[in-house]
Design an enzyme around this catalytic site. Structure first.
Site, short mmCIF file in Angstrom:
data_model
loop_
_atom_site.label_atom_id
_atom_site.label_comp_id
_atom_site.label_asym_id
_atom_site.label_seq_id
_atom_site.Cartn_x
_atom_site.Cartn_y
_atom_site.Cartn_z
N GLU A 1 -7.08 43.06 -13.63
CA GLU A 1 -7.22 42.39 -12.34
C GLU A 1 -8.33 42.98 -11.48
OE1 GLU A 1 -3.43 42.81 -10.34
OE2 GLU A 1 -3.04 44.66 -11.41
N THR B 1 -4.83 36.95 -12.33
CA THR B 1 -5.94 36.15 -11.81
C THR B 1 -5.96 36.06 -10.29
OG1 THR B 1 -4.62 34.16 -12.20
CG2 THR B 1 -6.21 34.77 -13.90
N ASN B 2 -4.83 36.34 -9.64
CA ASN B 2 -4.85 36.31 -8.17
C ASN B 2 -5.74 37.43 -7.64
OD1 ASN B 2 -2.97 34.28 -8.46
ND2 ASN B 2 -1.21 35.59 -8.04
N CYS C 1 -1.03 35.98 -16.01
CA CYS C 1 0.22 35.90 -15.25
C CYS C 1 0.01 35.54 -13.78
CB CYS C 1 1.02 37.19 -15.36
SG CYS C 1 0.18 38.64 -14.68
N ARG D 1 8.13 41.19 -11.33
CA ARG D 1 7.60 42.06 -10.27
C ARG D 1 8.74 42.91 -9.72
NH1 ARG D 1 4.67 36.59 -8.59
NH2 ARG D 1 6.76 35.96 -9.21
N ARG E 1 6.31 44.57 -14.67
CA ARG E 1 5.20 45.27 -14.02
C ARG E 1 5.74 46.38 -13.14
NH1 ARG E 1 1.62 41.98 -9.79
NH2 ARG E 1 3.44 42.39 -8.49
N HIS F 1 0.83 -1.20 0.00
CA HIS F 1 0.00 0.00 0.00
C HIS F 1 0.86 1.25 0.00
CE1 HIS F 1 -2.13 3.24 2.25
NE2 HIS F 1 -3.07 2.95 1.37
#
Length: 955
Positions: A829, A851-852, A915, A643, A700, A537
């Site tokens: 965003e 998307t955060n 991103c 960033r 950015r 297992h």
């Protein structure tokens, strides 16, 4: 002539494997006649048809003669969902391998093996839809199902010429689970069903007392545990006590009288533990066992396993009922598990284990440490030869590496199960590449065969210098799941989960793992067991997760109560550091150094196929030159997010300059602080441009709220540190902090709002970008800069910042005597930006969905606080996934789709990508490809995963 067992009746049958090829070939001419005049298909410990050779023809490959199955007609998939019980036997099946959703993986593959003429015990499969009905019916068999089961049982009894509960010609059954997706060890199995005091006496008279009572005591143990809920330890105590009294170490040393006495003791356990007697009616046993398997679908361990592995959408488990074959009938019998290729390395060589005089669960459960498959070749050569032939047949039929369970009863081979074998990342890639080279599959199929989790495993670290730790190796077990793990020792699954939640790396040490341990196994960095083989297992589950595991380490003695394990005189206690090498089986004292893995030639070949297939470009989020180099080495086609704020934390000098900028009251003070930062930023951009020579780099501008750059701690500590960093007085610091304070900084003074309020901030960053770009261009580096404005919610904000950017660019190009092409775009965003994407697209040259933040603002969930309630939402099914890990396609996804369509309608040349970390999550990548994005960008280490996910969308 070998003696075979037909459920209580010893039979004799010729060994067809010894027949000349010419005889077998002549027999194929009788195929049609025999199909219309079938003899009983004696199976699973019963003899084959005397003319079973008709199911094979010879296939010559070079100098080797191999058999090939002749495909008998297979019933088409049943179109109605009303049929709930499907029978199968050699040459005949009511199902096939394409019916996994209805019959489960095990049932579908049993039907398929029977159809292609392999020796499969006859049986019946109760569908997954019946399990769903069972759950909906208050965990009771739905109306009519029991009658259908009995009808299927009649088919098996007729095939076997035996009856359930008949002492003179007893039919014994196995009852096993089998979902559409393999869940090793998560659900229940009962073997030897149908035994009681009368049947065991009949069995003893015909097949020997020791075999009969060994089967009986195993059944009492398993039925009691699985069906009646009696702890296995209560039975195990009786067994260990008897072995101690007899002065023996192995179960196989117990006599028939010992085992008969043990069976009586086991029956007493039922009364002691449950207050009721063992049920002696075989049909009642069968009904209870079916219920137990259905119940196991909803067990805590099964639910946790499905949650960990994100298995959703299944109706339930099927139930497979087969007549028994016996590997515990003496030294000419045995049981084993094998993979047709090495699941750890992918090597084209049978990989498995075998136990003489044992039943199948002994191998899988890790109760006895088995021997290598070579043992079988030595002691049972004819059965081994047929097994090798069957492996060739199954690989060619399924065109994949297969996991096979088999039993040999008195030198006779029976195929009990086959399924697609679980494999490590390394194994998956090599198997895929080898099978393409062998002509078994094409590259598109190969791309689908390797899971994104497999690549994740390959990106895990290995030991930096294996030779350096050799003096610290204290034990060696079986290399059950490759890779390296370093952590602190814990002795329970619960502790492993707790330590993991605290950010600690744990090594879970167990005598043997059980399905209840899956949570801790998943949380642990690595697993070490004292017992169990390569197919136990622990080994199977760990390999499926890419988790380092060393099993069957016989040198260790585990004491769970004392929370220690010993190796000879050495004592290792909870919290001690331990390292495991899952590729060699070495157990190493201390905390050994790890190093990142290197890409193999097979992986490079495989990834080249993925790159040829995919449409979507894959970029990386990288903030430093080292990150950029890693991204490029992992196949990134550019930087999708650099960033700039992360560069500020690289040294004390940088962060002090940032704090001076934040504390500045006048533009002059602010510019003086920014002038200190400019050379740092320029140097970092030069390094990133150099690493990404010829590829786009999207930078950015400053995004986070300014408080993130201030010291942590109480106010007095912050003021004291800022006073030291800036030279300002405490009163000035207090006043400035008060003016900068925000109730909700994540929705406050950040992003483009900083650049609009302090244009000199944007000017400094843009100047550093273009100075670095021109400098690198002059050194022969091809630079493709793209500047991204964050947190835009109106076209006016973007227009303002573009004006600043283009003004600085013109000045720098004039100063340095060179003009470069560049792009300016924005992050989408804020939900409002998605809603008015057509207006913003008139200003922007590209969109990149953050998307955060888009998820945060669409849901209204603070990323910093979501941990307080998200686990509750997930456990109660309010959310199916963490939306910060798996894109919310119905909400956030629709904003992305709408913004992309509106943006391109207004600006047909608009480049669109994403991103956020969703860029490396496979199901999210599939969505992004579907809505027509140009690229995804993710962390450097997830780039290969995104490359594969993007390819799998289109193959």
């Amino acid at each position: 002539m070998s003696s075979l067992f037909v459920e209580g009746m010893p039979l004799k049958s010729a060994n067809e494997s010894c027949l000349p090829a010419s005889v077998k070939q002549r027999r194929t001419g009788d195929l049609r006649r025999l199909n219309h005049h079938r003899q009983p298909a004696f199976v699973r410990g019963i003899c084959r048809r005397k003319l079973s050779g008709v199911s094979r023809i010879e296939l010559r490959t070079g100098g080797l003669t191999l058999p090939r199955a002749v495909l008998n007609p297979v019933s088409p998939p049943v179109t109605t969902t009303k049929k709930r019980v499907f029978t199968f036997g050699k040459g005949n099946s009511e199902g096939n391998k394409d019916m996994k959703s209805l019959l489960g993986g095990k049932g579908a593959n049993l039907a398929e093996m029977a159809s292609i003429g392999l020796s499969v015990p006859p049986g019946l499969t109760i569908s997954t839809e019946a399990c769903e009905e069972y759950q909906q019916n208050g965990k009771k068999l739905p109306p009519g199902l029991w009658d259908e089961i009995l009808e299927g049982l009649q088919y098996v009894q007729k095939e076997m010429s035996a009856s359930l509960g008949d002492p003179s010609k007893a039919l014994l059954l196995s009852v096993r689970s089998g979902a559409a997706i393999s869940m090793p060890g998560m659900m229940d199995t009962v073997l030897n069903l149908g035994l009681n005091d009368e049947v065991v006496d009949g069995l003893a008279a015909k097949s020997g007392a020791r075999f009969a009572y060994d089967s009986y005591r195993r059944f009492l143990d398993m039925f009691g545990n699985v069906v009646m809920g009696i702890p296995h330890s209560l039975f195990d105590e009786k067994l260990e006590q008897m072995k101690a009294e007899k002065g023996i170490h192995l179960d196989t040393d117990l006599t028939a009288a010992d085992l008969k006495d043990l069976a009586e003791q086991y029956k007493n356990v039922y009364v002691e533990a449950k207050g009721e007697k063992f049920p002696t009616d075989p049909k009642k046993q069968l009904e209870l066992a079916v219920n137990a398997v259905f119940d196991s679908w909803d067990s805590p361990r099964a639910n946790k396993y499905r949650s960990i592995n994100q298995i959703t959408g299944l109706k339930g488990t099927a139930v497979n009922i087969q007549c028994m074959v016996f590997g515990n009938m003496g030294n000419t019998s045995g049981t084993g598990v094998l993979f047709t290729r090495n699941p750890s390395t992918g090597e084209k060589k049978l990989y498995g284990e075998f136990l003489v005089n044992a039943q199948g669960e002994d191998v899988v459960a890790g109760i006895r440490t088995p021997e290598d498959l070579v043992t079988m070749e030595t002691c049972m050569p004819e059965a081994y030869r047929e097994l090798v032939e069957n492996c060739v047949i199954l690989e060619r039929h399924y065109k994949d590496m297969m996991d096979i369970e088999f039993t040999v009863q008195e030198n006779r081979l029976w195929m009990l199960q086959c399924r697609t074998g679980k494999r490590t990342g390394k194994g998956a890639v090599r198997i895929a590449v080898d099978m393409v080279n062998e002509g078994l599959i094409d590259t598109r199929t190969a791309i689908k065969r390797v899971e994104t989790q497999h690549l994740d495993q390959l990106l895990h670290p290995q030991f930096e210098n294996p030779s350096a730790y050799k003096s610290h190796v204290v034990a060696t077990g079986l290399p059950a799941s490759p890779g390296a793990a370093v952590g602190q020792v814990v002795f329970s699954a619960e502790d492993a989960e707790t330590w993991h939640a605290q950010g600690k790396s744990a090594i879970l040490v167990r005598t043997e793992t059980s399905p209840e341990d899956v949570g801790g196994m998943h949380a642990a960095a690595g697993i070490l067991t004292a017992r169990g083989g390569m197919t136990s297992h622990a080994a199977v589950v760990a390999r499926g997760w890419g988790k380092c595991c060393v099993s069957g380490c016989a040198d260790i003695r585990v004491n769970d109560d004392m929370k220690v394990f010993t190796i000879g005189d050495r004592v290792i206690k909870e919290g001690d550091w331990l390292s495991l090498n899952g590729s060699t089986g070495e157990v190493i004292l201390g905390k050994q150094l790890l190093a990142p893995p290197a890409m193999s030639n097979d992986l490079e070949t495989f990834m080249s196929w993925a790159d040829q297939a995919r449409r979507l470009k894959v970029m990386a989020n990288a903030d430093t030159p080292n990150d950029a180099l890693t991204a490029r080495n992992n196949g990134a086609q550019g930087i999708g997010l650099c960033r700039t704020e992360h560069m500020f934390f690289a040294s004390d000098e940088r962060i002090k300059a940032v704090r001076k900028m934040i504390m500045a009251v006048t533009p002059e003070q602010r510019k003086a602080a920014l002038d200190l930062l400019l050379p740092y930023q320029r140097s970092d951009f030069e390094g990133i441009f150099r690493a990404m020579d010829g590829l786009p780099v999207t930078i950015r501008l400053l995004d986070p709220p300014l408080h993130e750059f201030l010291p942590e701690g109480d106010l007095e500590h912050i003021v004291n540190e800022l006073t030291a960093d800036t030279g300002m007085s405490k009163d000035e610091i207090y006043s400035r902090i008060e003016k900068l304070s925000e109730v909700n900084p994540m929705l406050g003074f950040r992003g483009c709002r900083l650049g609009i309020s302090y244009p000199e901030l944007t000017e400094m960053q843009v100047r550093a970008i273009f100075q670095a770009a021109v400098s690198m261009n002059n050194q022969g580096v091809t630079v493709i800069p793209e500047i991204m404005v964050p947190l835009v919610g109106t076209p006016q904000e973007l227009r303002h910042q573009i004006g600043v950017i283009r003004g600085v660019a013109a000045n720098v190009f004039a100063e340095m005597g060179l003009t470069l092409e560049y792009k300016v775009g924005t992050m989408i965003e804020i939900p409002r930006a998605a809603l008015i994407a057509d207006e913003i697209a008139k200003e922007a040259e590209f969109f990149s969905f953050g998307t955060n933040d888009l998820t945060q603002m669409t849901f209204g969930y603070s990323r910093d606080d979501v941990g307080k309630f998200l686990p509750i939402y997930l456990s109660q099914g309010i959310l199916q996934h963490d939306p910060f890990e798996v894109l919310d396609q119905k909400g956030v996804g629709q904003l992305i789709k709408m913004a992309t369509e509106k943006g391109r309608a207004a600006n047909p040349n608009l480049k669109v990508g994403i991103c956020g970390e969703h860029g490396g999550e496979p199901s999210s990548v599939a969505f992004f490809d579907g809505v027509g994005l140009d690229y995804v960008s993710c962390s450097p280490f997830r780039v290969p995963i995104a490359r594969l996910a993007a390819a799998q969308v289109v193959v």
